[in-house]
Structures are given as structure tokens and as C-alpha cells.
Design a protein around this motif. Structure first.
Motif, mmCIF file in Angstrom:
data_model
loop_
_atom_site.group_PDB
_atom_site.id
_atom_site.type_symbol
_atom_site.label_atom_id
_atom_site.label_comp_id
_atom_site.label_asym_id
_atom_site.label_seq_id
_atom_site.Cartn_x
_atom_site.Cartn_y
_atom_site.Cartn_z
ATOM 1 N N ALA A 240 -5.462 10.224 9.841
ATOM 2 C CA ALA A 240 -4.107 10.571 10.280
ATOM 3 C C ALA A 240 -3.090 9.572 9.743
ATOM 4 O O ALA A 240 -2.007 9.956 9.295
ATOM 5 C CB ALA A 240 -4.047 10.628 11.801
ATOM 6 N N LEU A 241 -3.444 8.283 9.776
ATOM 7 C CA LEU A 241 -2.533 7.277 9.230
ATOM 8 C C LEU A 241 -2.367 7.485 7.733
ATOM 9 O O LEU A 241 -1.254 7.403 7.204
ATOM 10 C CB LEU A 241 -3.051 5.858 9.539
ATOM 11 C CG LEU A 241 -2.192 4.714 9.011
ATOM 12 C CD1 LEU A 241 -0.765 4.788 9.539
ATOM 13 C CD2 LEU A 241 -2.822 3.364 9.377
ATOM 14 N N GLU B 175 0.495 11.148 0.044
ATOM 15 C CA GLU B 175 -0.653 11.735 -0.643
ATOM 16 C C GLU B 175 -1.461 10.742 -1.466
ATOM 17 O O GLU B 175 -2.577 11.052 -1.877
ATOM 18 C CB GLU B 175 -0.220 12.928 -1.489
ATOM 19 C CG GLU B 175 0.959 12.671 -2.401
ATOM 20 C CD GLU B 175 1.426 13.957 -3.059
ATOM 21 O OE1 GLU B 175 1.299 14.028 -4.295
ATOM 22 O OE2 GLU B 175 1.894 14.852 -2.338
ATOM 23 N N ASP B 176 -0.932 9.534 -1.697
ATOM 24 C CA ASP B 176 -1.698 8.505 -2.403
ATOM 25 C C ASP B 176 -2.762 7.876 -1.502
ATOM 26 O O ASP B 176 -3.597 7.108 -1.973
ATOM 27 C CB ASP B 176 -0.774 7.388 -2.904
ATOM 28 C CG ASP B 176 0.148 7.867 -4.008
ATOM 29 O OD1 ASP B 176 -0.147 8.911 -4.621
ATOM 30 O OD2 ASP B 176 1.165 7.187 -4.255
ATOM 31 N N TRP B 177 -2.714 8.208 -0.222
ATOM 32 C CA TRP B 177 -3.580 7.552 0.754
ATOM 33 C C TRP B 177 -4.701 8.469 1.223
ATOM 34 O O TRP B 177 -4.544 9.672 1.299
ATOM 35 C CB TRP B 177 -2.755 7.083 1.965
ATOM 36 C CG TRP B 177 -1.904 5.913 1.614
ATOM 37 C CD1 TRP B 177 -0.643 5.940 1.109
ATOM 38 C CD2 TRP B 177 -2.269 4.547 1.705
ATOM 39 N NE1 TRP B 177 -0.191 4.677 0.876
ATOM 40 C CE2 TRP B 177 -1.173 3.783 1.237
ATOM 41 C CE3 TRP B 177 -3.399 3.871 2.121
ATOM 42 C CZ2 TRP B 177 -1.187 2.400 1.186
ATOM 43 C CZ3 TRP B 177 -3.420 2.496 2.084
ATOM 44 C CH2 TRP B 177 -2.329 1.771 1.617
ATOM 45 N N ASN B 178 -5.845 7.820 1.545
ATOM 46 C CA ASN B 178 -6.967 8.537 2.149
ATOM 47 C C ASN B 178 -7.670 7.592 3.132
ATOM 48 O O ASN B 178 -7.303 6.423 3.253
ATOM 49 C CB ASN B 178 -7.942 9.063 1.078
ATOM 50 C CG ASN B 178 -8.495 7.947 0.201
ATOM 51 O OD1 ASN B 178 -8.749 6.840 0.667
ATOM 52 N ND2 ASN B 178 -8.658 8.235 -1.080
ATOM 53 N N GLN B 179 -8.673 8.099 3.808
ATOM 54 C CA GLN B 179 -9.367 7.308 4.832
ATOM 55 C C GLN B 179 -9.962 6.030 4.254
ATOM 56 O O GLN B 179 -9.855 4.957 4.837
ATOM 57 C CB GLN B 179 -10.456 8.174 5.498
ATOM 58 C CG GLN B 179 -11.260 7.460 6.570
ATOM 59 C CD GLN B 179 -12.473 6.741 6.025
ATOM 60 O OE1 GLN B 179 -13.133 7.198 5.115
ATOM 61 N NE2 GLN B 179 -12.770 5.578 6.599
ATOM 62 N N LYS B 180 -10.571 6.134 3.096
ATOM 63 C CA LYS B 180 -11.220 4.967 2.482
ATOM 64 C C LYS B 180 -10.193 3.882 2.141
ATOM 65 O O LYS B 180 -10.433 2.690 2.341
ATOM 66 C CB LYS B 180 -11.989 5.396 1.234
ATOM 67 C CG LYS B 180 -12.833 4.297 0.648
ATOM 68 C CD LYS B 180 -13.739 4.816 -0.448
ATOM 69 C CE LYS B 180 -14.630 3.680 -0.927
ATOM 70 N NZ LYS B 180 -15.742 4.141 -1.715
ATOM 71 N N LYS B 181 -9.030 4.308 1.672
ATOM 72 C CA LYS B 181 -7.978 3.359 1.311
ATOM 73 C C LYS B 181 -7.446 2.649 2.568
ATOM 74 O O LYS B 181 -7.161 1.448 2.538
ATOM 75 C CB LYS B 181 -6.849 4.092 0.577
ATOM 76 C CG LYS B 181 -5.984 3.206 -0.269
ATOM 77 C CD LYS B 181 -5.083 4.044 -1.171
ATOM 78 C CE LYS B 181 -4.086 3.164 -1.892
ATOM 79 N NZ LYS B 181 -3.165 3.916 -2.717
ATOM 80 N N ILE B 182 -7.354 3.380 3.674
ATOM 81 C CA ILE B 182 -6.925 2.771 4.940
ATOM 82 C C ILE B 182 -7.976 1.759 5.398
ATOM 83 O O ILE B 182 -7.653 0.658 5.849
ATOM 84 C CB ILE B 182 -6.706 3.844 6.036
ATOM 85 C CG1 ILE B 182 -5.542 4.767 5.665
ATOM 86 C CG2 ILE B 182 -6.485 3.205 7.403
ATOM 87 C CD1 ILE B 182 -4.180 4.115 5.647
ATOM 88 N N SER B 183 -9.252 2.115 5.255
ATOM 89 C CA SER B 183 -10.336 1.203 5.631
ATOM 90 C C SER B 183 -10.241 -0.103 4.838
ATOM 91 O O SER B 183 -10.384 -1.195 5.397
ATOM 92 C CB SER B 183 -11.683 1.881 5.383
ATOM 93 O OG SER B 183 -12.731 1.021 5.750
ATOM 94 N N MET B 184 -9.970 0.013 3.543
ATOM 95 C CA MET B 184 -9.827 -1.185 2.708
ATOM 96 C C MET B 184 -8.582 -1.980 3.102
ATOM 97 O O MET B 184 -8.609 -3.214 3.130
ATOM 98 C CB MET B 184 -9.789 -0.792 1.226
ATOM 99 C CG MET B 184 -11.139 -0.285 0.740
ATOM 100 S SD MET B 184 -11.152 0.491 -0.898
ATOM 101 C CE MET B 184 -10.150 -0.555 -1.884
ATOM 102 N N LEU B 185 -7.501 -1.271 3.420
ATOM 103 C CA LEU B 185 -6.265 -1.926 3.847
ATOM 104 C C LEU B 185 -6.508 -2.767 5.111
ATOM 105 O O LEU B 185 -6.012 -3.887 5.235
ATOM 106 C CB LEU B 185 -5.184 -0.865 4.122
ATOM 107 C CG LEU B 185 -3.922 -1.374 4.801
ATOM 108 C CD1 LEU B 185 -2.988 -1.963 3.767
ATOM 109 C CD2 LEU B 185 -3.241 -0.279 5.572
ATOM 110 N N GLU B 186 -7.281 -2.208 6.042
ATOM 111 C CA GLU B 186 -7.531 -2.891 7.311
ATOM 112 C C GLU B 186 -8.414 -4.129 7.154
ATOM 113 O O GLU B 186 -8.561 -4.915 8.087
ATOM 114 C CB GLU B 186 -8.150 -1.905 8.312
ATOM 115 C CG GLU B 186 -7.149 -0.852 8.758
ATOM 116 C CD GLU B 186 -7.734 0.197 9.677
ATOM 117 O OE1 GLU B 186 -8.977 0.266 9.825
ATOM 118 O OE2 GLU B 186 -6.942 0.959 10.265
#
Length: 137
Positions: A24-25, A31-42
Motif C-alpha cells: 500500500a505504501l 509506479e516506480d515503487w513496489n513491496q520489495k523496494k519498500i522493504s529495502m528502504l526500511e
């Protein structure tokens, strides 16, 4: 040794507290973002200010919260301040209710009520028998 604030972990904690999934975040960030990218960001210690502003807008949490929140400090403050609910307020009251005990109490009440009904029925039968005897004589 100075404790560093982990901005990525703070993003994760606030996101989880709000009940928002990584997907959701990612959707909110574009559209450049996905779940994996959020995981790496965190997992990042420091997040760029412009990205923090986007996340702040999406989660409706001030940027400063991600930059300044230190969980260890918060835990230390809480544990050194309150050790036995001595704050005088119990926002999360503890109810010591034993469901089995309540169930047994309810059964006992049902038994008592049934005995009262039987007693009342017996008394009515006696009254009716008495009336019947009077009618016969």
C-alpha cells in the motif's frame, strides 16, 4: 558512543502501527515503487529528505518523527519513569475474568431458577388438588 537513529526502521514501525502494508505504501509513492523496494528502504539508516517528505505525506506523520524517534530512548524513558503502573492512569485496564468461573455461576443461577419454578409448580398443583377436593365434596 552516539546512538544513530535508523530512519528506515522508524518508517517501518510507524507504517506497521498504522496497519499499512508495504504494498500500500509502495502504491502511494508511485509506479516506480513496489513491496520489495519498500522493504529495502526500511533497511536504510538514512533516507533522503525528499523521499521522507513523500512518506510523511502518505502516512500522515511528520518528517521529524522519522528523523528523531529513537525507540531505545523511548523504552528507557518509560522503564525509568513507570515501573508499576504508578502513573495513576491505566489506559489498558486488566480484567481478571475467568470464563469458566462465569459459566459455572450462570449454571448455578439456572439451577436456582429451575428449583423456584418447580416449587411454584408444586404449590399450584396443591392448590388445584385442594380445589378439586372441595368440588367433589
Amino acid at each position: 558512543m552516539e546512538q544513530k537513529i535508523h530512519q528506515g526502521r522508524n518508517v517501518k514501525r510507524f507504517r506497521e502501527m498504522l496497519g499499512i502494508k508495504q504494498e500500500a505504501l509502495a502504491y502511494d509513492l508511485g509506479e516506480d515503487w513496489n513491496q520489495k523496494k519498500i522493504s529495502m528502504l526500511e533497511q536504510k539508516d538514512v533516507i533522503e529528505d525528499s523521499l521522507l517528505k513523500q512518506i510523511s505525506y502518505s502516512l500522515k506523520i511528520p518528517v521529524e518523527a522519522f528523523q528523531n524517534f529513537d525507540e531505545e530512548q523511548a523504552i528507557n524513558i518509560i522503564s525509568n519513569t513507570f515501573n508499576d503502573q504508578s502513573n495513576g492512569y491505566n489506559y489498558y485496564p486488566t480484567f481478571n475474568v475467568n470464563p469458566v468461573e462465569k459459566w459455572i455461576e450462570a449454571l448455578e443461577e439456572i439451577k436456582r431458577l429451575n428449583l423456584e419454578l418447580l416449587k411454584a409448580k408444586d404449590e399450584q398443583i396443591k392448590v388445584l388438588e385442594k380445589l378439586l377436593m372441595q368440588i367433589k365434596h
